[in-house]
Design a protein around this motif. Structure first.
Motif, short mmCIF file in Angstrom:
data_model
loop_
_atom_site.label_atom_id
_atom_site.label_comp_id
_atom_site.label_asym_id
_atom_site.label_seq_id
_atom_site.Cartn_x
_atom_site.Cartn_y
_atom_site.Cartn_z
N SER A 157 0.81 -1.22 0.00
CA SER A 157 0.00 0.00 0.00
C SER A 157 0.85 1.27 0.00
N LEU A 158 2.03 1.23 0.61
CA LEU A 158 2.84 2.45 0.70
C LEU A 158 3.13 3.01 -0.70
N MET A 159 3.30 2.11 -1.65
CA MET A 159 3.62 2.56 -3.01
C MET A 159 2.54 3.53 -3.53
N TYR A 160 1.31 3.36 -3.09
CA TYR A 160 0.20 4.14 -3.63
C TYR A 160 -0.22 5.30 -2.73
N ARG A 161 0.43 5.43 -1.55
CA ARG A 161 0.09 6.55 -0.66
C ARG A 161 0.30 7.88 -1.36
N ASN A 162 1.43 8.03 -2.06
CA ASN A 162 1.72 9.31 -2.72
C ASN A 162 0.74 9.57 -3.86
N CYS A 186 -8.03 3.49 7.14
CA CYS A 186 -7.03 2.43 6.98
C CYS A 186 -5.64 3.06 6.79
N ASP A 187 -4.63 2.28 7.11
CA ASP A 187 -3.27 2.78 7.37
C ASP A 187 -2.79 3.95 6.51
N LYS A 188 -2.83 3.81 5.20
CA LYS A 188 -2.21 4.82 4.34
C LYS A 188 -3.17 5.94 3.97
N ASP A 193 22.26 -15.29 15.96
CA ASP A 193 22.57 -14.62 14.69
C ASP A 193 21.67 -13.42 14.46
N VAL A 194 22.03 -12.64 13.43
CA VAL A 194 21.24 -11.46 13.04
C VAL A 194 20.70 -11.71 11.63
N LEU A 195 19.37 -11.74 11.51
CA LEU A 195 18.78 -11.93 10.19
C LEU A 195 18.75 -10.59 9.46
N VAL A 196 19.23 -10.58 8.21
CA VAL A 196 19.29 -9.34 7.42
C VAL A 196 18.53 -9.54 6.11
N LEU A 197 17.62 -8.64 5.84
CA LEU A 197 16.90 -8.68 4.56
C LEU A 197 17.29 -7.44 3.75
N GLN A 198 17.74 -7.68 2.49
CA GLN A 198 18.13 -6.58 1.61
C GLN A 198 17.09 -6.40 0.50
N HIS A 199 17.17 -5.28 -0.19
CA HIS A 199 16.36 -5.01 -1.38
C HIS A 199 14.87 -5.10 -1.11
N ALA A 200 14.45 -4.54 0.02
CA ALA A 200 13.02 -4.43 0.32
C ALA A 200 12.70 -2.98 0.70
N GLY A 201 13.54 -2.06 0.29
CA GLY A 201 13.35 -0.64 0.63
C GLY A 201 12.56 0.11 -0.43
N PRO A 202 12.44 1.43 -0.28
CA PRO A 202 11.58 2.21 -1.19
C PRO A 202 12.01 2.17 -2.65
N CYS A 203 13.32 2.02 -2.92
CA CYS A 203 13.78 2.00 -4.32
C CYS A 203 13.78 0.61 -4.93
N SER A 204 13.45 -0.40 -4.15
CA SER A 204 13.40 -1.77 -4.69
C SER A 204 12.09 -2.00 -5.43
N PRO A 205 12.03 -3.01 -6.27
CA PRO A 205 10.75 -3.33 -6.93
C PRO A 205 9.66 -3.66 -5.91
N ALA A 215 9.11 -2.03 -3.22
CA ALA A 215 8.59 -0.71 -2.79
C ALA A 215 8.33 -0.61 -1.29
N MET A 216 9.21 -1.21 -0.50
CA MET A 216 9.18 -1.07 0.95
C MET A 216 7.91 -1.65 1.60
N PRO A 217 7.71 -2.94 1.43
CA PRO A 217 6.54 -3.58 2.05
C PRO A 217 6.74 -3.78 3.55
N GLU A 218 5.70 -4.25 4.21
CA GLU A 218 5.78 -4.56 5.64
C GLU A 218 6.34 -5.97 5.81
N ALA A 219 7.55 -6.13 5.31
CA ALA A 219 8.19 -7.44 5.34
C ALA A 219 9.34 -7.47 6.34
#
Ligand code: FES
Length: 573
Positions: free
Chosen positions: A97-102, A126-128, A434-446, A448-452
């Motif tokens: 949904s964040l992708m469509y807030r703007n 609803c959230d956005k 350990d530390v779990l790291v997730l990459q490529h889930a930010g605003p510039c990724s395809p 689009a920064m989901p709640e992941a």
């Protein structure tokens, strides 16, 4: 003849035909087909931005609320005209949904500006939807008042209270760990969202409802009223009346949205243990008025603002309990020594005036006194370091304090697909330290920064009883989620941020005490990795995806589009 600064009601903003008198005559002749009387058509116009949609169950009570607002406008001598805008139902939008807030904010801004109205009531929930409406209304800067749909009521299942959506996640985690059967989780599915309204906990929707009130942009005392309560309809009627009063007083959003009001909203966010998403949305809303939201300021306020509200996901209770306990009025009264009392709200009153009357009774199991908080410091904290040069957010009120000071081995997932493919693989080398790291889930990724950012605990660890571990990403997290989870890492991996350089086996250090987040890899090695980085994914060639890929700002700027901030693409704002 019709200078728009002087024109009112239907004479505002005439359609261009080269003859203003003709344009007004044509507009009036067309609207007379609605059967409205001439005396009604001569009144000031209150637009009502409504967001009913078959794809938004959270707004299903809106038709009744809309009628209440219209009643209030009519009773105060105005003409209510509702209009639809985009509606964003949180769980129905792909990729997120964040992708469509703007996009929604542009719809709201342009329709407020383009259509003939003297004031606007914004119906969202609803959230956005509320952030999008506030962003649009601040940019349009006509008298505006936010009215939320209000939260859902809870349901009972086998003796437990259920409310979307902290319980959704808690019980899904139980199912993943084998503590619930498939039949039981199917029963739970039918009991999580049983009334109209927004999520029943202090998730993003409830947080934004409270922040709209804290900013002075909605009527006092309306944020927490349940969606199906008669008070919600009375709030609708009152909002309609107040919109008329705002026309007379000329009160506009940017007069209310000051740096002091932003401070007040941050204090409330921290005291609520509110959603991490609200930091993004506040940054975007403030950016529309030309004010940066400083994460350093957030930390300073966080250190001096206790958590006073005992609501899920940080605590135990639900929004209906917050309402019954005294709601925002009670919370603001407790926070009074920390707030800027000269800030005004949509009624024109100052916060000091609002809180000046006798204090009503408060349920202290839900809203604590300032001197006896649930937590001595605020719910959110910003972290900086070589892994997050522009900042990252941790919701410490929903995290395990035993994990606040730690150094651990990174287990890196390159993308959401990689995460889905490997997280439950029995062969995955991972321990609870350990530390779990997730990459490529930010605003510039395809994506689009989901709640992941609420990375699941690897199944084999969950089955062994592990409930929490440090997780880091450039994604967001639902306001209803919990865990030791660092979010909004900026700049994000897809835009070249250092998060994208982390590899499995690296050491990562987090210190909440020092507000630090470090990747313990030397600069030479990071430079080598940067040079080997694969080219960025090809952005979409057309449409809204094209616009989004080119203009989205990072999380610390609220993920607004550069051309929508107050200063636009000229910089600043
Ligand atoms: Fe609409 Fe939670 S899904 S508020």
């Amino acid at each position: 003849m019709t200078n728009d600064d002087e024109a009112h009601g239907l004479a505002r903003g005439l359609t261009h035909y080269g003859d203003a008198d003709f344009a007004l005559y044509l507009r009036r002749s067309f609207i007379r087909s609605t059967g409205l009387s001439e005396s009604l058509l001569a009144r000031p116009v209150v637009g009502i931005a409504q967001t009913t949609s078959g794809f938004n169950n959270c707004h299903r009570g809106m038709p009744e609320l809309l009628e209440a607002v219209k009643r209030g406008v009519l009773a105060a001598g105005g003409l209510p005209l509702d209009f639809p805008t985009i509606s964003l139902g949180e769980v129905y939008l792909n990729p997120t949904s964040l992708m469509y807030r703007n996009l929604m904010s542009m719809d709201v801004e342009e329709m407020i500006r383009a259509q003939p109205m003297d004031a606007v009531v914004l119906l969202g929930g609803c959230d956005k939807t509320v952030p999008a409406q506030l962003m649009g209304a601040v940019s349009a800067d006509k008298p505006a008042i936010q009215l939320v749909t209000g939260p859902m009521l809870t349901h009972r299942w086998r003796g437990q209270r259920l409310g979307a959506c902290t319980d959704c996640r808690r019980l899904w985690a139980d199912y993943r760990a084998g503590r619930l059967t498939a039949e039981e989780i199917a029963e739970v599915e039918g009991g999580l969202a049983t009334t109209a309204g927004t999520c029943a906990v202090m998730g993003t929707a409830s947080t934004m409802a409270c922040l709209a009130e804290a900013l002075g942009l909605s009527l006092p005392g309306t944020a927490a009223i349940p969606a199906v309560h008669a008070e919600r309809l009375r709030a609708g009627e009152a909002a309609g009346r107040q919109a008329m009063a705002m026309i007379a007083g000329g009160l506009r959003p940017r007069q209310l949205l000051t740096a002091q009001a932003l401070d007040n909203a941050l204090r409330v966010l921290l005291a609520l243990g509110g959603s991490t998403n609200a930091v993004l949305h506040l940054a975007a809303i403030a950016g529309r008025a030309g004010m940066p939201l400083s994460l350093v300021r957030l930390n300073a306020l966080s250190d001096t603002t206790p958590v006073l509200v005992n609501l899920k996901p940080s605590g135990e209770h639900y929004m209906e309990d917050f309402f019954a306990a005294g709601g925002m009025g009670a919370l603001l009264r407790e926070l009074r020594p920390l707030l800027h009392l000269d800030c005004r709200d949509v009624t024109g009153r100052t916060l000091g005036e609002r809180l000046g009357g006798p204090a009503p009774s408060v349920d202290r199991t839900v809203i604590r006194a300032l001197a006896e908080p649930f937590e001595p410091v605020g719910g959110l904290v910003a972290l900086h370091g070589n892994l997050a040069p522009q900042g990252a957010i941790l919701k410490r009120s929903a995290a395990d304090a035993r994990l606040f000071e730690q150094e651990g081995r990174a287990v890196v997932f390159r993308s959401l697909d990689d995460l889905a493919r490997r997280i439950d693989d029995p062969a995955l080398e991972v321990t609870a330290a350990d530390v779990l790291v997730l990459q490529h889930a930010g605003p510039c990724s395809p994506a689009a920064m989901p709640e992941a950012g609420y990375l699941p605990i690897p199944r084999k660890l969950a089955q062994a009883g592990v409930k929490d571990m440090l997780r880091i990403s450039d994604a967001r997290m639902s306001g209803t989620a919990f865990g030791t989870i660092v979010l909004h890492v900026a700049p994000d991996a897809a835009s070249g941020g250092p998060l994208g350089l982390a590899e499995t086996g690296d050491r990562i250090r987090m210190s909440v005490r020092e507000r630090r987040l470090e990747l313990l890899v030397d600069d030479a090695e990071l430079g080598r990795r940067r040079a080997l980085r694969p080219p960025a994914a090809t952005p979409p060639a057309r449409g809204y995806g094209w616009l989004h890929a080119r203009h989205i700002l990072q999380a610390d700027r609220g993920c607004d589009f550069d051309f929508l901030t107050c200063a636009g693409r000229t910089g600043g704002g």
